[in-house]
Design a protein around this motif. Sequence first.
Motif, PDB file in Angstrom:
ATOM      1  N   PRO A 262      51.117  -3.428  48.892  1.00  0.00           N
ATOM      2  CA  PRO A 262      50.616  -3.269  47.512  1.00  0.00           C
ATOM      3  C   PRO A 262      50.368  -4.606  46.833  1.00  0.00           C
ATOM      4  O   PRO A 262      51.123  -5.566  47.011  1.00  0.00           O
ATOM      5  CB  PRO A 262      51.747  -2.495  46.817  1.00  0.00           C
ATOM      6  N   GLU A 263      49.303  -4.664  46.043  1.00  0.00           N
ATOM      7  CA  GLU A 263      48.913  -5.914  45.391  1.00  0.00           C
ATOM      8  C   GLU A 263      49.969  -6.417  44.422  1.00  0.00           C
ATOM      9  O   GLU A 263      50.160  -7.620  44.256  1.00  0.00           O
ATOM     10  CB  GLU A 263      47.585  -5.700  44.650  1.00  0.00           C
ATOM     11  N   ASP A 264      50.684  -5.464  43.770  1.00  0.00           N
ATOM     12  CA  ASP A 264      51.658  -5.866  42.761  1.00  0.00           C
ATOM     13  C   ASP A 264      53.015  -6.209  43.351  1.00  0.00           C
ATOM     14  O   ASP A 264      53.962  -6.502  42.620  1.00  0.00           O
ATOM     15  CB  ASP A 264      51.815  -4.770  41.703  1.00  0.00           C
ATOM     16  N   CYS A 265      53.123  -6.191  44.695  1.00  0.00           N
ATOM     17  CA  CYS A 265      54.389  -6.532  45.349  1.00  0.00           C
ATOM     18  C   CYS A 265      54.515  -8.054  45.406  1.00  0.00           C
ATOM     19  O   CYS A 265      53.714  -8.725  46.040  1.00  0.00           O
ATOM     20  CB  CYS A 265      54.441  -5.937  46.752  1.00  0.00           C
ATOM     21  N   ASN A 266      55.543  -8.600  44.740  1.00  0.00           N
ATOM     22  CA  ASN A 266      55.726 -10.052  44.684  1.00  0.00           C
ATOM     23  C   ASN A 266      57.052 -10.505  45.286  1.00  0.00           C
ATOM     24  O   ASN A 266      57.496 -11.621  45.045  1.00  0.00           O
ATOM     25  CB  ASN A 266      55.625 -10.537  43.235  1.00  0.00           C
ATOM     26  N   ASP A 267      57.696  -9.615  46.069  1.00  0.00           N
ATOM     27  CA  ASP A 267      58.953  -9.998  46.710  1.00  0.00           C
ATOM     28  C   ASP A 267      58.693 -11.055  47.773  1.00  0.00           C
ATOM     29  O   ASP A 267      57.610 -11.111  48.371  1.00  0.00           O
ATOM     30  CB  ASP A 267      59.608  -8.782  47.369  1.00  0.00           C
TER      31      ASP A 267
END
Length: 526
Positions: A262-267
């Motif tokens: 997912p694009e909003d995954c920033n882990d």
Amino acid sequence: MTDQKEVAGFDGVSGDPPKDPSPNINSGPPKRPKRNKYALAISILASMTSVLLGYDSGVMSGAPIYIKKDLKISDVQIELLVGTLNIYSLIGSAVAGRTSDIMGRRKTIILASAIFFVGAILMGFATNYAFLMVGRFVEGIGVGYALMIAPVYAAEVAPASCRGFLTSFPEVFINLGVLLGYVSNYAFSRLPLKLGWRLMLGIGAVPCIFLAIGVLAMPESPRWLVLQGRLGDAKKVLDRTSDSLEEAQLRLADIKAAAGIPEDCNDDVVSVTKRSRGEGVWKELLLHPTPAVKHILIAGIGIHFFQQASGIDSVVMYSPRIYEKAGITNDSHKLLATIAVGVSKTLCILVATFLVDKHGRRVLLLISAGGLTVSMLLLATGLTVIDHFDDRHMMSVVAICIAMTLSSVGFFSIGMGPIAWVYSSEIFPLRLRAQGCSMGVAVNRFTSGVLLMTFISLYKAITIGGAFYLFTGIAATGWVFFYTLLPETQGRTLEEMEGLFGTFFKWRSTMRELKKKKQLEGTDDA
């Protein structure tokens, strides 16, 4: 999804350049970004593995002259000795795709150097033909690994603005290796027979040591890191290898989308699906390909087939025999003449390296294939004249043969040589890239191996001129293939490539539609 236009390095092929938020009407057109020195340095290090194949190709053009005298072997055994390395490399290239998905691109480069080192040592200490062939087998596996992984790594670390420049480096080092092999032949030819050819072959182990040490300074491919879920590490590499931080963010977003994250995954670390780790790739490539993947596969395999089927390796590896047919009989003179072949290849590949991002892939490919066709035709005609006629002006025919030998390798090196590696390494989707490229390398090495193992028998059956008439026809067919089936990829991001393919002979209409879409997106942004 994030807009896939590059932030830097764009031209009219791929979209409008980004606009300054506070433009100055007197500022003129935007400047092209400076080359990313870090991306350049690590691409050079990765590409240096290709020196190994080049050195082997160069050295095996002259060493068999002395191996044949020392070991008392036949022409058929020479054909097997020269050509089987390319067949053995099929094993390396076939395994390298999966290995690089598991171990990473960086460790695979180290493995390639180690395998080649062992092979070169075995050949250098060979006491008989069987021992020599064992060394060729080991070295062949290392060559297969190196040929597959170097352009893939360079393509995955390079920003779009200079990807063609950086991914053409493997061919630069192949040509440099060929030249070094020719020089080695000439330098060691004056040594005692039993020592000279063993030094020619064994000295190839030396570059492997420096390559393995140099690779330790390289980062891992950011695309491989994303496939492992290591987003934090990938971001660090992209920040250093992109033309700007904004471009790094766009590249990361595109790679995440291609990997199904997912694009909003920033882990910094995330779990990824089996599909993105390389599971089921062969089914997607061969059993149930989409029209786009099928077109990509045909283009990626076809460009490698025609690169080698045009007979260029026969010119490189058997140039002493060509010169002998042309009337040069002294061994030292033949080896000295082959150095000119290496110089021609090296100079022309350097020209191509600086033009590939400026003028695109197709223009250089078509010029290269056209020039090679004409050069092979004249070489075939000259060799036929020498074979069949007692010409009073024979020296002029000999000069034409030598000139066309140099012209053949020159035209090959400005397009078909480097762009086969550039093109095939950038067109496959991320999930299919490693295995797709390994298939291209396998076809490349198999075609080369078959030609080299049959060239002497072929020219004895249909004359040497007839053999080069055959190569002329294949080169001309390659020109038609490139013109009709290969779309231009200059300036596109790796994640955009799949959209260029799928319409086969109608790819030009697809390019026009994509260009219109880009123009509309630019208007909307404005």
